[in-house]
Design a protein around this motif. Structure first.
Motif: not given
Length: 169
Positions: A38, A42, A45, A78, A81-82, A85
């Motif tokens: 994951d 990420r 991306k 992006a 989202d990264c 996490l």
């Protein structure tokens, strides 16, 4: 009636306990391989989104803001989202410098993105390339400064992200 309230309270307590336990499992009991995959996806991306935009390498006074804000939207998605996490990853799974690098990029992207609406109102839906016209945009200097900060922090933080990606392989 009194028994019903006791049952209701017991069900609520069980539900809270079960939700807490499931949240713990989701955060701490995932396999390391899954977590690393994951993170790798990420981070990659984010790196691709940064590579796909000219925002990080064009001089701020030459930026075509209409197109820049379009690519910034994808970059923001992006990056957030990264970052989401990385911020919930268990301690030790991600170094503080990687978390800080991505967080700094997210903050810079958000600061620059804040000028989008101002530009849209100013441009009235038209692409403005004339420096003379752009200089009349009330937030032009602020947007240039925000873009310059993003570019500086990108150059500083991309080696940290690249190093972490290399270590995940």
């Amino acid at each position: 009636m009194e028994i019903g309230s006791y049952i209701s309270a017991a069900v609520a307590a069980c539900s809270l306990t079960l939700n807490g336990y499931l949240a713990y499992l989701l955060r701490h009991k995932r396999t390391q391989v899954s977590r690393d995959d994951d993170m790798r996806v990420r981070l990659f991306k984010l790196k691709l989104a940064l590579a796909d935009t000219r925002l990080v390498d064009i001089a701020p006074h030459y930026e075509q803001w209409e197109y820049g804000f379009q690519s910034l939207k994808e970059l923001r998605t992006a990056a957030v989202d990264c970052n989401n996490l990385l911020q919930i990853a268990p301690d030790g799974a991600v170094s503080r410098d990687v978390r800080d690098a991505v967080q700094q990029l997210v903050d810079d992207i958000k600061s620059l993105y804040a000028y989008r609406d101002s530009y849209r109102i100013f441009s009235n839906g038209k692409v403005i390339t004339s420096q003379e016209k752009l200089s009349k945009w009330k937030d032009f200097e602020g947007a240039k400064h925000a873009l310059s900060l993003l570019q500086t922090d990108y150059r500083k933080n991309i080696p940290i992200i690249n190093s972490h990606l290399t270590n995940l392989h």
